[in-house]
Design a protein around this motif. Structure first.
Motif, PDB file in Angstrom:
ATOM      1  N   PHE A 162      33.069  38.597 -13.024  1.00 16.97           N
ATOM      2  CA  PHE A 162      33.167  38.285 -14.438  1.00 16.97           C
ATOM      3  C   PHE A 162      31.893  38.602 -15.174  1.00 16.97           C
ATOM      4  N   TYR A 163      32.031  38.590 -16.479  1.00 16.99           N
ATOM      5  CA  TYR A 163      30.944  38.919 -17.392  1.00 16.99           C
ATOM      6  C   TYR A 163      29.696  38.091 -17.098  1.00 16.99           C
ATOM      7  N   GLU A 221      32.697  34.227 -22.495  1.00 14.69           N
ATOM      8  CA  GLU A 221      33.265  35.501 -22.040  1.00 14.69           C
ATOM      9  C   GLU A 221      33.836  35.383 -20.632  1.00 14.69           C
ATOM     10  N   SER A 222      33.125  34.638 -19.794  1.00  8.99           N
ATOM     11  CA  SER A 222      33.664  34.445 -18.447  1.00  8.99           C
ATOM     12  C   SER A 222      34.969  33.677 -18.499  1.00  8.99           C
ATOM     13  N   GLY A 233      37.577  36.068 -19.408  1.00  7.67           N
ATOM     14  CA  GLY A 233      37.859  36.920 -18.259  1.00  7.67           C
ATOM     15  C   GLY A 233      38.732  36.203 -17.242  1.00  7.67           C
ATOM     16  N   GLN A 234      38.396  34.919 -17.028  1.00  6.88           N
ATOM     17  CA  GLN A 234      39.189  34.168 -16.053  1.00  6.88           C
ATOM     18  C   GLN A 234      40.607  33.945 -16.554  1.00  6.88           C
ATOM     19  N   TYR A 238      42.476  37.045 -15.927  1.00  6.59           N
ATOM     20  CA  TYR A 238      42.733  37.141 -14.492  1.00  6.59           C
ATOM     21  C   TYR A 238      43.929  36.286 -14.102  1.00  6.59           C
ATOM     22  N   GLY A 295      41.002  42.858 -20.664  1.00  2.00           N
ATOM     23  CA  GLY A 295      40.101  42.134 -19.772  1.00  2.00           C
ATOM     24  C   GLY A 295      38.924  42.934 -19.271  1.00  2.00           C
ATOM     25  N   PHE A 324      35.541  41.771 -20.370  1.00  2.00           N
ATOM     26  CA  PHE A 324      35.138  40.450 -19.919  1.00  2.00           C
ATOM     27  C   PHE A 324      35.054  40.339 -18.408  1.00  2.00           C
ATOM     28  N   SER A 325      35.604  41.295 -17.717  1.00  2.00           N
ATOM     29  CA  SER A 325      35.622  41.196 -16.261  1.00  2.00           C
ATOM     30  C   SER A 325      35.671  42.599 -15.697  1.00  2.00           C
ATOM     31  N   LEU A 369      38.092  43.740 -12.920  1.00  5.70           N
ATOM     32  CA  LEU A 369      39.523  43.428 -13.009  1.00  5.70           C
ATOM     33  C   LEU A 369      40.421  44.565 -12.528  1.00  5.70           C
TER      34      LEU A 369
END
Lengths: 669, 187
Positions: A181-182, A405-406, A409-410, A413, A469, A472-473, A476
């Protein structure tokens, strides 16, 4: 290139007075003309032209040797060097093409699917393969340019909780501070021989990938549009020819061929009855009734979409407030973060079924309208869900969370994983169980058809999430690649065991274009605008990520250009950036020029349509002329025959006249 | 060429590659299959009879299998037997990289059941019967057939002479974008 006339050897032109000698002479003239044309072409063009000749292999070989001998006799002082070079390039190109065939993944599988189910089902799998290429490419460049420098530089990962199994589903916990992640990246400048600026690397890698995706999508979309839509306009609308010419030669399985024949017969009958029905006009009251049903159906669909979006938004806000207050080690609270993705996937599963129920009560003028309207409604639903999620992530989350941001991202996900699980369940229930029910319990339902539109829209939805995503990740795409691989094999197995090919086979090529256009317009453009908004206007989180401390992530470019301005010799880069790219006037001018050019091209198209119309009329007139001349010739010959038989009664001149001889001549004579 | 699947000499292979739309791999594959078919012939023969060609899985159930063999055959006896070059011609016309012109030319000849250079209503009738099913509800009645042929001629007969010649056929084909992807046979 002058086309060779198609003269099957058995045509009789006897009584035109053309003897066999004359015909042979004309043939020989044609051939020598062809050979001299070929000799004037370059090597590559000549090879392609000879391949495209509609003759048998021996004749092509003869023509080729004649063309080569003519060419060598003309250019005695050949520039041997350049010929050798071009020949070796050509051989290299051919060997690259052969090598590429080895690299074609799944060639045998795809051929088998095409053989049993036809080209339209095959197009789904080809679409999946294409998406897989996007994701693999993104994975490679993200991994090389962002992740590896970060791993090598070894950041200090704080508060690592032990690995529990739940991470795979929720993405928090152990994965929280990793490079997945970010938040796992920091924007330091790595001190190495050329200093490697992580901020710029992160920004430029993602920007470059998105730009390349966009270019590739626009290119495929315009190629596909030109091939499949532009040519379709015109009198060829009813489609009897279209149905007949789209007979799928690559289908090999005997039962499938039988099915295709039956389907084609049914489709031909349907199109015939449609044409009859189009002549039957509806009364005013019937039309009003159908119109009001349409309006009602649209209102219901939009209402469902709005309702689901509102539900998701409020659920999200609720989750946000509850997640702020929970203990990071609380397993149940973590599992409750899965509630939102599950609700989203349930909505994605159930509401399209409701849509198909709603569409039963409507009546459409043609089946194509039905498919397009159903696709539109589903796209509106999916994109509005994604839109409301983006709004929620970009508006409510940054104010309330530390490393937002994380968190985003999560969330992405989780959405992807739960969507994948639901896809597995959907295949199991939708296809396997439905097949079982259709064959044993309720045989009237029959074996389920493979619903291409629904499956492709699911793929587009997942890809949109992946594109959103990526900022942010960065890793991914790993998940997306694994997911696509598993879905490919699962769909293939389910297809062979459970489904039958779709009954309405026409218009597969147009649907291809529509799907690519959908992948570009709401899907890619939406994801791009969301990432662009994040980069341009949102304040990155202060304590994590590569852009910590900056006003917006875009400021890293601004500070880099300031840095460049001070370097000697690169002043022009800064000048272009500051005065051209950041200047609005430039974009206005470019837009104006593009509009003017579009208008001109549109006028040219209109002119050409008019030209086509007059040319068709001219062909009809010339056909009438030919028929008239033929009549005259027949009369003249009859008169001559009468006079001849009157004079030479012992000679029995019976002429076998083929009244259709005029049609054996090619049109372009 | 005997019964064993020997490799083609390099010169011949590059000549085949230059004159057809097939790649080297496809040509070798075709050669292997052709030698297998030759092994089933009664005597040593350069041509494979139509009967044996039609045992290929790609052609076995194709509704146009006999027409395809007749169109691509260069045999003097007009029995639909194919030499190796004819076989390569067939695969080349049905391959991925063949141009639209080649495909439409051969499609026209395949659909021209009486080989007179035009598609008249008899040819069209046979074409439709070939492609529709044999079950009672899929077969077209006489009236429907007449209507369908009328529709087809209305769509494609530009000079209004009651038949579809090669140029008109190619014009119609160029507007059916599904044709190129469906007119394909891959070994």
């Amino acid at each position: 290139m002058r086309r060779m006339s198609v003269f099957p050897s058995g045509t009789s032109l006897g009584n035109l007075g053309l003897t066999a000698n004359v015909l042979q002479q004309e043939d020989e003239n044609n051939t020598s003309e062809l050979v001299s044309e070929l000799a004037n072409l370059s090597d590559r063009a000549r090879i392609q032209a000879i391949r495209s000749l509609p003759m048998s292999y021996d004749e092509r070989r003869r023509i080729r040797s004649r063309a080569i001998s003519v060419k060598t006799s003309k250019n005695i002082f050949n520039i041997d060097c350049s010929q050798q070079v071009s020949r070796s390039f050509r051989r290299f190109g051919a060997s690259v093409a052969s090598a590429r065939q080895w690299l074609v993944v799944w060639h045998g599988t795809l051929k088998e699917i095409g053989g049993r189910f036809g080209t339209s089902v095959l197009s789904y799998f080809l679409f999946l393969k294409w998406l897989l290429k996007f994701n693999v490419f993104s994975l490679i460049i993200n991994f090389c340019f962002i992740t590896i420098p970060q791993i090598v530089h070894a950041p200090n990962i704080s508060n690592v909780t032990g690995f529990r199994g739940l991470e795979l589903l929720t993405g928090v916990g152990y994965f929280n501070q990793t490079v997945l992640f970010y938040g796992g990246y920091n924007g330091e400048v790595i001190v190495s021989k050329p200093p490697y600026n992580m901020q710029l690397a992160y920004f430029f890698t993602i920007a470059a990938y998105l730009v390349l995706c966009g270019v590739s999508l626009i290119y495929s979309m315009s190629r596909s549009f030109q091939k499949n839509f532009v040519l379709e306009s015109g009198p060829v609308s009813g489609g009897a020819w279209r149905l007949l010419c789209s007979w799928d030669f690559s289908v090999v399985n005997e039962k499938a061929i039988q099915n295709n024949k039956n389907n084609l017969g049914t489709q031909l009958k349907e199109s015939l009855s449609e044409r009859l029905q189009m002549k039957h006009t509806m009364s005013m009251s019937e039309r009003m009734k159908y119109l009001s049903l349409h309006v009602l159906a649209w209102l219901l669909s939009l209402g469902l979409a709005v309702g689901s979006c509102a539900g998701i938004y409020f659920l999200g806000i609720d989750q946000l407030t509850s997640s702020l207050n929970h203990n990071p080690n609380d397993l149940t609270a973590e599992a409750s973060t899965l509630l939102l993705p599950v609700v989203v996937s349930l909505i994605n599963l159930i509401v399209p079924l409701l849509y198909s129920l709603i569409s039963i009560m409507e009546r459409y003028s043609n089946p194509r309208a039905k498919i397009y309207i159903s696709i539109t409604r589903n796209v509106v639903l999916k994109m509005s869900i994604l839109g409301i999620l983006c709004y929620y992530w970009l508006n409510s989350v940054p104010e309330n969370m530390v490393c937002w941001e994380s968190f985003v991202g999560q969330s992405v996900y989780r959405l992807l994983i739960i969507d994948f699980i639901f896809c597995l369940f959907g295949t199991f229930f939708g296809e396997f169980l439905r097949n079982v029910i259709g064959t044993t319990c309720a045989p009237s339902l029959g074996v389920p058809e493979f619903d291409i539109a629904r499956n492709v829209l699911d793929l587009i939805y997942a890809q949109t999430l992946a594109w959103i995503g990526i900022y942010f990740s960065p890793l991914l795409p790993v998940m997306q690649v694994i997911k696509l691989l598993i879905i490919f094999y699962m769909k293939k197995v389910s297809l062979s065991m459970n489904c039958q090919p779709p009954k309405h086979t026409g218009r597969a090529a147009q649907m291809q274009t529509v799907f690519i256009a959908l992948l570009f317009f709401p899907s890619f453009v939406g994801a791009l605008s969301m990432v662009a908004y994040t980069v341009w206007s949102l304040k990155p989180s202060k304590y994590c990520g590569p852009f910590q401390g900056l006003q917006t992530p875009f400021h890293t470019i601004l500070s880099w250009t300031v840095y460049i301005q001070n370097l000697p010799g690169t002043y022009w880069v800064w000048w272009i950036f500051e005065n051209v790219l950041r200047n609005e006037l430039f974009y206005y001018l470019v837009t104006l020029i593009i509009l003017v050019i579009t208008y001109f091209l549109w006028q040219i198209t209109q002119g050409r349509k008019e030209l086509i119309r007059t040319l068709r009329q001219q062909i009809v007139n010339e056909g009438k002329d030919k028929a008239f001349l033929l009549n005259q010739l027949q009369n003249t010959q009859k008169q001559r025959r009468q006079m001849a038989s009157f004079r030479y009664q012992e000679f029995d001149q019976t002429l076998h006249f083929n009244p259709n001889w005029i049609n054996t001549l090619p049109l372009d004579m | 060429m005997g019964g064993t699947a020997s490799n083609l000499p390099k010169e011949l292979l590059s000549e085949y590659q230059e004159l057809t739309f097939l790649t080297k791999q496809e040509i070798n594959e075709a050669h292997k299959k052709f030698c297998q078919l030759q092994a089933r012939e009664n005597g040593p023969n350069e041509r494979v009879s139509m009967q044996n060609i039609l045992t290929l899985p790609e052609l076995k159930s194709n509704p146009f299998r006999e027409r395809v063999c007749h169109v691509f055959s260069t045999s003097d006896r007009k029995d639909g037997s194919l030499s190796f070059e004819d076989f390569l011609d067939l695969l080349s016309a049905f391959s991925d990289s063949a141009t639209l012109e080649i495909k439409s030319h051969y499609a026209f000849r395949i659909f021209d059941f009486d080989d007179d250079g035009t598609l008249d209503s008899e040819d069209l009738k046979k074409l439709v019967n070939c492609l529709t099913g044999e079950t009672d509800d899929a077969r077209l009645t006489l009236e429907e057939m007449r209507q369908l042929i009328g529709n087809i001629l209305e769509e494609s007969d530009i000079d209004k002479d009651g038949t579809v010649n090669l140029s008109e056929f190619q014009h119609v084909i160029s507007r059916s974008p599904d044709f190129v992807s469906s007119f394909k046979i891959v070994l």
